[in-house]
Scaffold this motif. Structure first.
Motif, PDB file in Angstrom:
ATOM      1  N   PHE A 135     -81.814 -24.417 -14.045  1.00 39.34           N
ATOM      2  CA  PHE A 135     -81.390 -24.120 -12.815  1.00 39.34           C
ATOM      3  C   PHE A 135     -82.248 -22.583 -11.921  1.00 39.34           C
ATOM      4  CE2 PHE A 135     -79.190 -22.974  -8.842  1.00 39.34           C
ATOM      5  CZ  PHE A 135     -78.937 -23.805  -7.906  1.00 39.34           C
ATOM      6  N   CYS A 136     -81.645 -21.761 -12.521  1.00 39.99           N
ATOM      7  CA  CYS A 136     -82.080 -20.681 -11.916  1.00 39.99           C
ATOM      8  C   CYS A 136     -83.015 -19.689 -13.208  1.00 39.99           C
ATOM      9  CB  CYS A 136     -80.009 -19.937 -11.798  1.00 39.99           C
ATOM     10  SG  CYS A 136     -79.660 -19.422 -13.266  1.00 39.99           S
ATOM     11  N   LYS A 137     -83.621 -20.736 -14.227  1.00 38.75           N
ATOM     12  CA  LYS A 137     -84.385 -19.962 -15.318  1.00 38.75           C
ATOM     13  C   LYS A 137     -84.141 -18.258 -15.555  1.00 38.75           C
ATOM     14  CE  LYS A 137     -86.681 -22.645 -13.445  1.00 38.75           C
ATOM     15  NZ  LYS A 137     -86.509 -23.907 -13.579  1.00 38.75           N
ATOM     16  N   THR A 138     -82.717 -17.944 -15.970  1.00 37.70           N
ATOM     17  CA  THR A 138     -82.269 -16.647 -16.478  1.00 37.70           C
ATOM     18  C   THR A 138     -82.357 -17.158 -18.028  1.00 37.70           C
ATOM     19  OG1 THR A 138     -80.540 -16.620 -14.492  1.00 37.70           O
ATOM     20  CG2 THR A 138     -80.282 -14.931 -16.552  1.00 37.70           C
ATOM     21  N   LYS A 139     -83.430 -16.303 -18.241  1.00 35.00           N
ATOM     22  CA  LYS A 139     -83.698 -16.360 -19.715  1.00 35.00           C
ATOM     23  C   LYS A 139     -81.968 -14.996 -20.151  1.00 35.00           C
ATOM     24  CE  LYS A 139     -88.225 -16.229 -21.460  1.00 35.00           C
ATOM     25  NZ  LYS A 139     -87.791 -17.728 -22.124  1.00 35.00           N
ATOM     26  N   ASN A 140     -82.022 -16.702 -21.970  1.00 39.59           N
ATOM     27  CA  ASN A 140     -80.947 -16.308 -22.809  1.00 39.59           C
ATOM     28  C   ASN A 140     -79.237 -15.917 -21.935  1.00 39.59           C
ATOM     29  OD1 ASN A 140     -81.180 -15.737 -24.916  1.00 39.59           O
ATOM     30  ND2 ASN A 140     -80.663 -13.417 -25.580  1.00 39.59           N
ATOM     31  N   GLN A 141     -79.511 -16.631 -21.401  1.00 39.74           N
ATOM     32  CA  GLN A 141     -77.767 -16.534 -20.516  1.00 39.74           C
ATOM     33  C   GLN A 141     -77.084 -18.158 -20.812  1.00 39.74           C
ATOM     34  OE1 GLN A 141     -75.995 -14.164 -19.548  1.00 39.74           O
ATOM     35  NE2 GLN A 141     -77.911 -12.698 -20.505  1.00 39.74           N
ATOM     36  N   MET A 142     -77.135 -19.040 -21.693  1.00 38.85           N
ATOM     37  CA  MET A 142     -77.095 -20.111 -21.916  1.00 38.85           C
ATOM     38  C   MET A 142     -76.123 -20.736 -23.296  1.00 38.85           C
ATOM     39  SD  MET A 142     -78.500 -21.876 -19.575  1.00 38.85           S
ATOM     40  CE  MET A 142     -78.046 -23.804 -19.997  1.00 38.85           C
ATOM     41  N   TRP A 143     -75.074 -20.877 -23.494  1.00 38.54           N
ATOM     42  CA  TRP A 143     -73.826 -21.506 -23.766  1.00 38.54           C
ATOM     43  C   TRP A 143     -73.463 -22.611 -23.876  1.00 38.54           C
ATOM     44  CZ3 TRP A 143     -70.291 -17.512 -25.446  1.00 38.54           C
ATOM     45  CH2 TRP A 143     -70.274 -16.275 -25.470  1.00 38.54           C
ATOM     46  N   ILE A 144     -72.766 -22.889 -25.129  1.00 39.07           N
ATOM     47  CA  ILE A 144     -72.971 -24.442 -25.475  1.00 39.07           C
ATOM     48  C   ILE A 144     -71.829 -24.732 -25.491  1.00 39.07           C
ATOM     49  CG2 ILE A 144     -73.428 -23.411 -28.251  1.00 39.07           C
ATOM     50  CD1 ILE A 144     -74.312 -26.777 -28.871  1.00 39.07           C
ATOM     51  N   GLN A 145     -71.017 -25.995 -24.796  1.00 38.63           N
ATOM     52  CA  GLN A 145     -69.722 -26.327 -25.340  1.00 38.63           C
ATOM     53  C   GLN A 145     -68.940 -27.200 -25.570  1.00 38.63           C
ATOM     54  OE1 GLN A 145     -68.032 -22.779 -22.433  1.00 38.63           O
ATOM     55  NE2 GLN A 145     -67.195 -24.913 -21.670  1.00 38.63           N
ATOM     56  N   GLY A 146     -68.085 -27.856 -25.419  1.00 36.56           N
ATOM     57  CA  GLY A 146     -67.695 -29.220 -25.277  1.00 36.56           C
ATOM     58  C   GLY A 146     -66.415 -29.811 -25.185  1.00 36.56           C
ATOM     59  N   TYR A 147     -66.384 -30.646 -26.268  1.00 32.65           N
ATOM     60  CA  TYR A 147     -65.210 -31.076 -26.365  1.00 32.65           C
ATOM     61  C   TYR A 147     -65.330 -32.509 -26.675  1.00 32.65           C
ATOM     62  CZ  TYR A 147     -65.347 -34.343 -22.276  1.00 32.65           C
ATOM     63  OH  TYR A 147     -65.514 -35.394 -20.875  1.00 32.65           O
ATOM     64  N   ARG A 148     -63.887 -33.083 -27.838  1.00 29.58           N
ATOM     65  CA  ARG A 148     -64.370 -34.040 -28.468  1.00 29.58           C
ATOM     66  C   ARG A 148     -63.164 -34.619 -28.850  1.00 29.58           C
ATOM     67  NH1 ARG A 148     -66.523 -36.287 -33.359  1.00 29.58           N
ATOM     68  NH2 ARG A 148     -67.169 -34.489 -33.802  1.00 29.58           N
ATOM     69  N   LYS A 149     -63.041 -36.235 -28.508  1.00 28.85           N
ATOM     70  CA  LYS A 149     -62.047 -37.102 -28.132  1.00 28.85           C
ATOM     71  C   LYS A 149     -61.728 -37.061 -29.258  1.00 28.85           C
ATOM     72  CE  LYS A 149     -61.513 -38.362 -23.363  1.00 28.85           C
ATOM     73  NZ  LYS A 149     -60.147 -38.856 -23.025  1.00 28.85           N
ATOM     74  N   TYR A 150     -60.036 -37.653 -29.436  1.00 34.54           N
ATOM     75  CA  TYR A 150     -58.998 -38.112 -30.879  1.00 34.54           C
ATOM     76  C   TYR A 150     -58.482 -39.586 -30.897  1.00 34.54           C
ATOM     77  CZ  TYR A 150     -55.965 -34.662 -30.688  1.00 34.54           C
ATOM     78  OH  TYR A 150     -55.076 -34.067 -30.204  1.00 34.54           O
ATOM     79  N   PHE A 151     -58.269 -39.998 -31.289  1.00 30.89           N
ATOM     80  CA  PHE A 151     -57.461 -41.140 -31.189  1.00 30.89           C
ATOM     81  C   PHE A 151     -55.938 -40.283 -32.087  1.00 30.89           C
ATOM     82  CE2 PHE A 151     -54.973 -45.084 -33.032  1.00 30.89           C
ATOM     83  CZ  PHE A 151     -54.655 -45.713 -31.545  1.00 30.89           C
ATOM     84  N   HIS A 152     -54.692 -40.671 -31.532  1.00 28.74           N
ATOM     85  CA  HIS A 152     -53.794 -40.232 -31.727  1.00 28.74           C
ATOM     86  C   HIS A 152     -52.335 -41.785 -32.017  1.00 28.74           C
ATOM     87  CE1 HIS A 152     -51.170 -40.246 -27.955  1.00 28.74           C
ATOM     88  NE2 HIS A 152     -52.549 -39.480 -27.517  1.00 28.74           N
ATOM     89  N   VAL A 153     -51.615 -41.175 -32.722  1.00 34.89           N
ATOM     90  CA  VAL A 153     -49.885 -42.336 -32.625  1.00 34.89           C
ATOM     91  C   VAL A 153     -49.175 -41.480 -32.749  1.00 34.89           C
ATOM     92  CG1 VAL A 153     -49.041 -43.851 -34.153  1.00 34.89           C
ATOM     93  CG2 VAL A 153     -51.483 -44.133 -34.142  1.00 34.89           C
ATOM     94  N   PHE A 154     -48.473 -41.655 -31.970  1.00 32.87           N
ATOM     95  CA  PHE A 154     -47.131 -40.428 -31.179  1.00 32.87           C
ATOM     96  C   PHE A 154     -47.851 -38.759 -31.551  1.00 32.87           C
ATOM     97  CE2 PHE A 154     -44.170 -44.422 -33.602  1.00 32.87           C
ATOM     98  CZ  PHE A 154     -44.074 -44.397 -32.297  1.00 32.87           C
ATOM     99  N   TRP A 155     -49.325 -38.576 -30.688  1.00 41.39           N
ATOM    100  CA  TRP A 155     -49.561 -37.723 -30.369  1.00 41.39           C
ATOM    101  C   TRP A 155     -50.177 -36.800 -32.063  1.00 41.39           C
ATOM    102  CZ3 TRP A 155     -44.798 -38.789 -28.719  1.00 41.39           C
ATOM    103  CH2 TRP A 155     -45.006 -39.151 -26.652  1.00 41.39           C
ATOM    104  N   ILE A 156     -50.176 -37.623 -33.037  1.00 36.40           N
ATOM    105  CA  ILE A 156     -50.697 -37.124 -34.837  1.00 36.40           C
ATOM    106  C   ILE A 156     -52.248 -37.769 -34.069  1.00 36.40           C
ATOM    107  CG2 ILE A 156     -50.288 -37.363 -36.655  1.00 36.40           C
ATOM    108  CD1 ILE A 156     -47.740 -37.808 -36.414  1.00 36.40           C
ATOM    109  N   PRO A 157     -53.319 -36.537 -34.534  1.00 32.72           N
ATOM    110  CA  PRO A 157     -54.327 -37.054 -34.242  1.00 32.72           C
ATOM    111  C   PRO A 157     -54.579 -37.679 -35.730  1.00 32.72           C
ATOM    112  CG  PRO A 157     -54.477 -34.667 -34.106  1.00 32.72           C
ATOM    113  CD  PRO A 157     -52.880 -35.117 -34.472  1.00 32.72           C
TER     114      PRO A 157
END
Ligand SMILES: [Zn+2]
Length: 114
Positions: free
Chosen positions: A23-45
């Motif tokens: 978008f803004c073409k700024t160099k070397n300012q990119m970060w990687i992040q995210g999340y992972r879903k998991y299946f849980h039973v009684f809140w235990i992954p």
């Protein structure tokens, strides 16, 4: 009553090497992040499900998916991090580990009580 469902844990952000913001073409300012879903039973992954990984620009705060990248350097760096740096946390398998331990315990119990 068994309580189960899905939850998610965040993937810690990491700075990508090189590349420029789509978008803004700024160099070397990119970060990687995210999340992972998991299946849980009684809140235990129990087991991990899909992950969602995206890139954030620290200059314009824009959020981009891999398909939005126009920069080969950014794509290469993103794929490297995606494949090598982002591991499934071991605790996403807690449920499976507990079940396996229980099965082991049940199977060795007759030998222990003799
Ligand atoms: Zn930007």
């Amino acid at each position: 009553m068994i309580i189960f469902g899905t939850s998610s844990s965040t993937i810690h952000p990491a700075k990508l090497d090189g590349g420029c913001c789509p978008f803004c073409k700024t160099k070397n300012q990119m970060w990687i992040q995210g999340y992972r879903k998991y299946f849980h039973v009684f809140w235990i992954p129990f087991f991990p499900l899909w992950k969602k990984i995206y890139s954030v620009c620290s200059h314009c705060k824009g959020v981009f998916e891999k398909k939005e990248f126009k920069d080969q350097e950014l794509t290469t760096s993103f794929e490297y991090f995606e494949n090598n740096k982002i591991k499934i946390p071991w605790y996403h398998f807690t449920g499976i580990i507990l079940v396996l331990l229980l099965i082991m315990l049940i199977s060795i119990l007759p030998f222990l009580t003799k």
